[in-house]
Design an enzyme around this catalytic site. Structure first.
Site, PDB file in Angstrom:
ATOM      1  CD  GLU A   1     -11.352  -7.676  10.663  1.00 11.41           C
ATOM      2  OE1 GLU A   1     -11.755  -6.520  10.479  1.00 11.41           O
ATOM      3  OE2 GLU A   1     -10.307  -8.112  10.135  1.00 11.41           O
TER       4      GLU A   1
ATOM      5  CD  GLU B   1       6.420  -7.016  -3.221  1.00 10.22           C
ATOM      6  OE1 GLU B   1       6.231  -5.920  -2.669  1.00 10.22           O
ATOM      7  OE2 GLU B   1       6.533  -8.093  -2.577  1.00 10.22           O
TER       8      GLU B   1
ATOM      9  CE1 TYR C   1      -7.600  -5.628  11.110  1.00  9.18           C
ATOM     10  CE2 TYR C   1      -6.113  -4.768  12.767  1.00  9.18           C
ATOM     11  CZ  TYR C   1      -6.380  -5.079  11.451  1.00  9.18           C
ATOM     12  OH  TYR C   1      -5.442  -4.850  10.487  1.00  9.18           O
ATOM     13  CB  ILE C   2      -6.248 -10.065  12.618  1.00  7.22           C
ATOM     14  CG1 ILE C   2      -5.796  -8.826  11.828  1.00  7.22           C
ATOM     15  CG2 ILE C   2      -6.041 -11.333  11.787  1.00  7.22           C
ATOM     16  CD1 ILE C   2      -4.335  -8.795  11.435  1.00  7.22           C
TER      17      ILE C   2
ATOM     18  NE  ARG D   1      -5.632  -5.375  26.468  1.00 11.48           N
ATOM     19  CZ  ARG D   1      -5.065  -6.549  26.237  1.00 11.48           C
ATOM     20  NH1 ARG D   1      -5.755  -7.648  26.456  1.00 11.48           N
ATOM     21  NH2 ARG D   1      -3.834  -6.630  25.804  1.00 11.48           N
TER      22      ARG D   1
ATOM     23  CB  ALA E   1     -14.422  -0.782   9.992  1.00  7.37           C
TER      24      ALA E   1
ATOM     25  CB  THR F   1      -4.650  -0.111   3.833  1.00  7.75           C
ATOM     26  OG1 THR F   1      -4.114  -1.426   3.809  1.00  7.75           O
ATOM     27  CG2 THR F   1      -4.658   0.456   2.434  1.00  7.75           C
TER      28      THR F   1
ATOM     29  CG  HIS G   1     -37.475   7.815   9.573  1.00  4.88           C
ATOM     30  ND1 HIS G   1     -37.091   7.223  10.754  1.00  4.88           N
ATOM     31  CD2 HIS G   1     -38.746   7.406   9.330  1.00  4.88           C
ATOM     32  CE1 HIS G   1     -38.099   6.496  11.215  1.00  4.88           C
ATOM     33  NE2 HIS G   1     -39.103   6.594  10.372  1.00  4.88           N
TER      34      HIS G   1
ATOM     35  CE  LYS H   1     -10.780  -7.491   6.868  1.00  4.71           C
ATOM     36  NZ  LYS H   1     -10.029  -6.670   7.798  1.00  4.71           N
TER      37      LYS H   1
ATOM     38  CB  CYS I   1      -3.841  -3.939   1.737  1.00  5.91           C
ATOM     39  SG  CYS I   1      -5.514  -3.372   1.476  1.00  5.91           S
TER      40      CYS I   1
ATOM     41  CE1 TYR J   1      -3.431  -2.510  -5.792  1.00  2.00           C
ATOM     42  CE2 TYR J   1      -1.412  -1.417  -5.111  1.00  2.00           C
ATOM     43  CZ  TYR J   1      -2.747  -1.704  -4.910  1.00  2.00           C
ATOM     44  OH  TYR J   1      -3.405  -1.159  -3.840  1.00  2.00           O
TER      45      TYR J   1
ATOM     46  CB  SER K   1      -0.887   0.020   1.248  1.00  2.00           C
ATOM     47  OG  SER K   1      -1.605  -1.171   1.372  1.00  2.00           O
TER      48      SER K   1
ATOM     49  CD  GLU L   1     -33.942   7.498  11.811  1.00  2.00           C
ATOM     50  OE1 GLU L   1     -34.488   8.602  11.772  1.00  2.00           O
ATOM     51  OE2 GLU L   1     -34.527   6.447  11.465  1.00  2.00           O
TER      52      GLU L   1
ATOM     53  CB  CYS M   1      -7.911  -4.689   3.570  1.00  2.00           C
ATOM     54  SG  CYS M   1      -6.368  -3.919   4.029  1.00  2.00           S
TER      55      CYS M   1
END
Ligand SMILES: Cc1cc2nc3c(=O)[nH]c(=O)nc-3n(C[C@H](O)[C@H](O)[C@H](O)COP(=O)(O)OP(=O)(O)OC[C@H]3O[C@@H](n4cnc5c(N)ncnc54)[C@H](O)[C@@H]3O)c2cc1C
Length: 448
Positions: A180, A34, A176-177, A203, A339, A309, A434, A50, A42, A98, A14, A439, A47
């Site tokens: 998830e 690379e 989080y990993i 945490r 998230a 990322t 609504h 996943k 990612c 990419y 990234s 909301e 990301c």
């Protein structure tokens, strides 16, 4: 004869790809090196795959929710190899995207493992490449805990390539990993246990949000074991046997370690070149991403600020603009929205309640737990939870947190509001859309 570039970037993930494009756009000659796949963690093992697996895992709930809306869904059959093949095809397409992006930006791509020889030289095999500046954007790698039999377990890298969906999986980790993947495997039909050493998961997030998620996951059927760890792992004739810290044993088909990631700085020649590293191997940089060697810079997971990322992308843009542009871009680490693609999702921006108090704020807290309209018919018992943390003196909103459907999508917009310094009175004068979940954030009036 060695080639010479304004910028040599190590790592086409990234941060590296974004920095290369921005530098080339500003007239620099750029080489990017690379060692594996274009797009980094990612695209290849983070990301994107996943989230694709997470979408797949949501369908099981959706099929059962549909019954309340008059559908009679046939028993759905899930084929793991078909999902993995579809995911791999999409990733191969993104790898090509990419390659095209780099080509069109005029960045030269070289394949191979790069090592830094000195302040202005990078080596790939026997080739020496000269650089005015070098950028280390080598990311991070998963760690397994030092327990007997750890080699029998997998990490998230391997989880994307399992040949079959395990019937029973034990996931170790509270971040989080871990959370998830527990939702993914459980959603796809595996008998899932999530275990962590501490008392609570997630945490780094607001405590109420983490507790709400733990309860929601447990209600869906994920077995959550806090204050527990694996002492050792062994393979018997038909499964893996995990001996736990309380002496009990658990028989599973797969153990996944999601116990942390460390910066990727081994075998890069950094220390020999005089680059200072932190305790966990992260490259130490100043606020211009410059290491202790002035011509060597680092961004992304390898500097271990925020392993996300969008953070790596922004750091790459900021650095390229600083080196070859007007130096106007900045990276702010405040109000970074995040998230967790657990089931249900978590979205969060700004300070949690405890963080705000520790930062010296007197807080007013607004909370709401409710059943989403959709679940009045679906029969699904899932509840949505929302929380706003407000500075009681200035009325400035310090944090907005949600656990519920598409929480990341909802929180992204609130991140803009927080960056504009929104006050609770601004939330109050905003009309809702609504009927939506979001909301609720503009209609919460009573502080708890
Ligand atoms: C399972 C998982 C899920 C994630 N989910 C999310 C998410 O939902 N949202 C989010 O924002 N973030 C997520 N992340 C984090 C995100 O993937 C990283 O923060 C991001 O990829 C970091 O970018 P980077 O450029 O620093 O490193 P990377 O993208 O990892 O790129 C580093 C590149 O350097 C290459 N490299 C390493 N050493 C060398 C060398 N010596 N020579 C040549 N090349 C080398 C590597 O092969 C790699 O391609 C997730 C991570 C994981 C593991």
């Amino acid at each position: 004869m060695s080639e010479s570039y304004d910028l040599v970037v190590i790592g086409a993930g990234s941060g590296g790809v974004r920095a290369s494009r921005f530098a080339a756009d500003r007239g620099a000659s750029v080489l990017i090196i690379e060692s594996t796949y274009l797009g980094g963690t990612c695209i290849n093992a983070g990301c994107i795959p996943k989230k694709l697996l997470s979408y797949a895992a949501h369908y099981r709930n959706d099929f059962s929710d549909a019954e309340g809306f008059g559908y009679d869904p046939h028993p759905a059959t899930f084929r793991w190899p078909r999902l993995i093949a579809a995911k791999d095809k999409e990733i191969a397409r993104l790898n090509e995207v990419y390659a095209r992006i780099l080509r069109e930006a005029g960045v030269t791509l070289m394949r191979g493992h790069a090592r830094i020889a000195d302040a202005h030289t990078v080596m790939v095999g026997k080739e020496h490449i000269k650089a005015r500046s070098i950028l280390v954007a080598t990311g991070s790698r998963a760690l397994k805990p030092p327990i007997p039999g750890a080699e029998l377990g997998i990490t998230s890298d391997d989880a994307f390539h399992l040949e079959t969906l395990p019937d029973r999986i034990l996931i170790l980790g509270a971040g989080y990993i871990a959370v998830e993947f527990a939702s993914i495997f459980h959603g796809l039909g595996a008998n899932t246990t999530l275990m962590f050493r501490g008392e609570a998961m997630l945490r780094a997030f607001d405590h109420d949000i983490a507790c709400h998620l733990a309860e929601a996951m447990a209600e869906k059927g994920v077995v959550i074991k806090p204050s527990m760890s694996i002492a050792r792992l062994a393979r018997n004739s038909h499964c893996l046997e995990a001996t736990l810290s309380d002496g009990s044993t658990l028989m599973v088909d797969c153990v996944m370690f999601a116990t942390g990631r460390v910066p990727n700085t081994i075998d890069l020649g950094l220390e020999q070149a005089g680059v200072e590293l932190g305790i966990n191997g992260a490259v130490k940089v100043n606020d211009r991403y410059q290491s202790s060697v002035p011509s060597i810079y680092a961004i992304g997971d390898v500097i271990d600020r925020m392993q996300l990322t969008p953070v790596a992308l922004r750091e790459g843009m900021t650095l390229a603009d600083e080196l070859f542009g007007e130096g106007l871009l900045k990276t702010s680490y405040e109000n970074v929205p995040t998230a967790v693609f657990s089931h249900p999702n978590v979205g969060s921006v700004g300070l949690g309640e405890k963080q705000a108090i520790m930062a010296g704020h007197t807080v007013r807290i607004f909370k709401s737990t409710f059943t989403a309209l959709r679940h009045t018919l679906s029969g699904n018992s899932e509840k949505t939870f929302m929380k706003i943390v407000v500075d009681a003196i200035s009325d400035v909103v310090l944090g907005v947190h949600m656990c519920g459907p598409d929480a990341g999508e909802v929180i992204q917009g609130f991140a803009v509001a927080l960056n504009c310094g929104a006050r609770k009175s601004d939330f109050d004068r905003t009309l809702g859309i609504h009927p939506t979940l979001a909301e609720e954030f503009v209609t919460m009036r009573a502080s708890n």
